[in-house]
Enzyme design. Structure first.
Site, PDB file in Angstrom:
ATOM      1  CE  LYS A 115      30.778  35.453  15.564  1.00  0.00           C
ATOM      2  NZ  LYS A 115      29.883  36.257  16.439  1.00  0.00           N
TER       3      LYS A 115
ATOM      4  CB  SER B 147      29.967  39.383  14.305  1.00  0.00           C
ATOM      5  OG  SER B 147      29.766  38.795  15.571  1.00  0.00           O
TER       6      SER B 147
ATOM      7  CB  SER C 155      27.207  39.484  17.127  1.00  0.00           C
ATOM      8  OG  SER C 155      27.898  40.680  16.891  1.00  0.00           O
TER       9      SER C 155
END
Length: 456
Positions: free
Chosen positions: A76, A151, A175
């Protein structure tokens, strides 16, 4: 070998160890897949093809050792990766190249994983829709007009599209779980401290946790066993190593089913899909009981703790986009009385849930209150005729669970009539990660919803 990129990570690992495929061959299959589909999906935003190939060649020259030997992974874009651009989704860091790997990257590399690149995230992970000014929006592989969630939306979309077999994510208010639900993959928000993280700003903050994402529960467990484990850099790291539950059956397990977590608005399409989950577990022998939960105290507690974190983590408002700035500004308005109220609310909720866990083994609920929404929308403003006051409100079914200090898995639960994925959330008492994954695996094996691939 056809569709090598869509084999499970455990099967890829078996082939690598048997020398039926090489790490270079496996990497090339994923690089080819990225070239084919990523321009439309926009999940992997920084590609490290040459660096990854050098690593794969080096791994092919030695005997397989680590549990993730030769498996491609992507990190990420909130996670620091040494020598590889890491933007945090912010224009202020568009050319930022860290000198050191974050702990989760260190552990994945030490286990033999091959870093293939970085996955997209909203600015500083703010919000459950993956879009930012640096790279734009990540699109849902099952419908390119829809959001991949966030996210960790880049991670989920890359997994669903076959660009990687494993990915790291993170979860404060959903997320990791929300994009797993939107993209028909599996994600685990572990008990805080199960997967430790090192912070120089908020070392004691327990709402935000790193965690694994994959296409199957077995693959997720493979990764969890690598990234979990004690580290002295985290003051609340779990000291015991993660062990899987030796029992696979869910027969006689006590399951609490809450279709709306105590009155939250739920899109009828999501409600229709998730309503099938209790029946599936009953057919597997579990005892399912519908419950009326009151988790409303979690709302105030979460919002206060979240705002406090943003004020702590982002003192310079000038470099922030509107969503992140709003959160930081809210944090600056907090008083000591606000923080005391949040602590009282969370403490009371924890003790009420302790009694709840004495009656039930797991809680079953929707991950998200809506299916994937149009990618052009910044957030969900209305659910089932109910107008929402702000951009956070549509995520309550996920962020209320975050306050419980509990492990929670998102597992594919089916599709809406127009083919949009919907996940179900399996929640357990704190530190019962293995039990949660036991139920998740049984549900996955019984339904096989996760095996349905997008048509890209």
């Amino acid at each position: 070998m056809t569709d090598l990129h869509y084999l499970t990570a455990t099967e890829m690992s078996r082939l690598l160890r048997a020398r039926d495929i090489s790490a270079v061959e496996l990497l090339q299959a994923h690089l080819d897949r990225i070239e084919q589909v990523n321009p439309r999906v926009n999940a992997i935003v920084t590609l490290a093809a040459e660096q990854a190939m050098d690593t794969a060649r080096a791994l092919d020259s030695v005997a397989p050792a680590g549990p993730l030997h030769g498996l491609p992974v992507a990190h990420k874009d909130l996670v620091d990766t040494a020598g590889l651009r890491t933007t945090y989704g912010s224009p202020a860091f568009a050319d930022h190249v860290p000198e050191k790997d974050d702990l989760i990257v260190q552990r994945l590399k030490a286990a033999g994983a091959v870093t293939i690149g970085k996955t997209n995230t909203p600015e500083y992970g703010t919000g459950s829709h993956t879009v930012n000014e640096v790279f734009g929006a990540t699109r849902n592989p099952y419908d390119l007009t829809r959001s991949a969630g966030g996210s960790s939306g880049g991670a989920a979309a890359a997994l669903a599209a076959g660009m990687i077999p494993l990915a790291d994510g993170s979860d404060m208010g959903g997320s990791l779980r929300n994009p797993a639900s939107f993209c028909n993959v599996v994600g685990l928000r572990p008990t805080p401290g199960r997967v430790p993280a090192i912070s120089d700003k908020a070392a004691w903050y327990t709402l935000a946790v790193p965690g694994p994402m994959a296409r199957t529960v077995d693959d997720l467990v493979l990764m969890l066993q690598v990234v979990s484990g004690f580290h002295p850099g985290s003051p609340f790291a779990v000291t015991e190593p993660f062990r899987t539950d030796p029992i696979e059956s869910v027969e006689h397990m006590r399951v609490a089913w809450s279709p709306d977590l105590g009155g939250l608005p739920v899109d009828p399409r999501t409600a229709e899909v998730t309503a099938n989950a209790p029946r599936i577990l009953e057919e597997l022998g579990a005892r399912v009981e519908r419950v009326d939960l009151d988790l409303s105290d979690a709302d105030d507690a979460f919002r206060i703790y979240r705002a406090w974190y943003y004020a702590l983590a982002f003192p310079d408002l000038d470099i922030l986009g509107p969503n992140t700035r709003w959160n930081a500004e809210q944090g600056r308005l907090l008083t000591g009385a606000d923080l005391a109220r949040a602590e009282r609310l969370r403490t009371g909720l924890y003790h009420r849930m302790t009694a709840f866990w004495d009656r039930y083994d797991v809680l079953l609920a929707p991950v998200s209150q809506v299916p994937p929404f149009p990618v052009e929308d910044p957030y969900v403003a209305e659910i089932n005729g109910v107008r929402l006051p702000d951009y956070l409100s549509w995520m309550r079914s996920a962020y209320w669970i975050s306050v419980l200090h509990a492990p929670a898995a998102s597992v594919p639960a089916g599709f809406t009539p127009d083919g949009l994925p919907v996940g179900v959330q399996i929640v357990g008492r704190p530190f019962a990660d293995a039990r949660v994954l036991r139920v998740a695996r049984a549900f996955e094996q019984a339904t096989r919803y996760g095996s349905r691939r997008p048509t890209l």
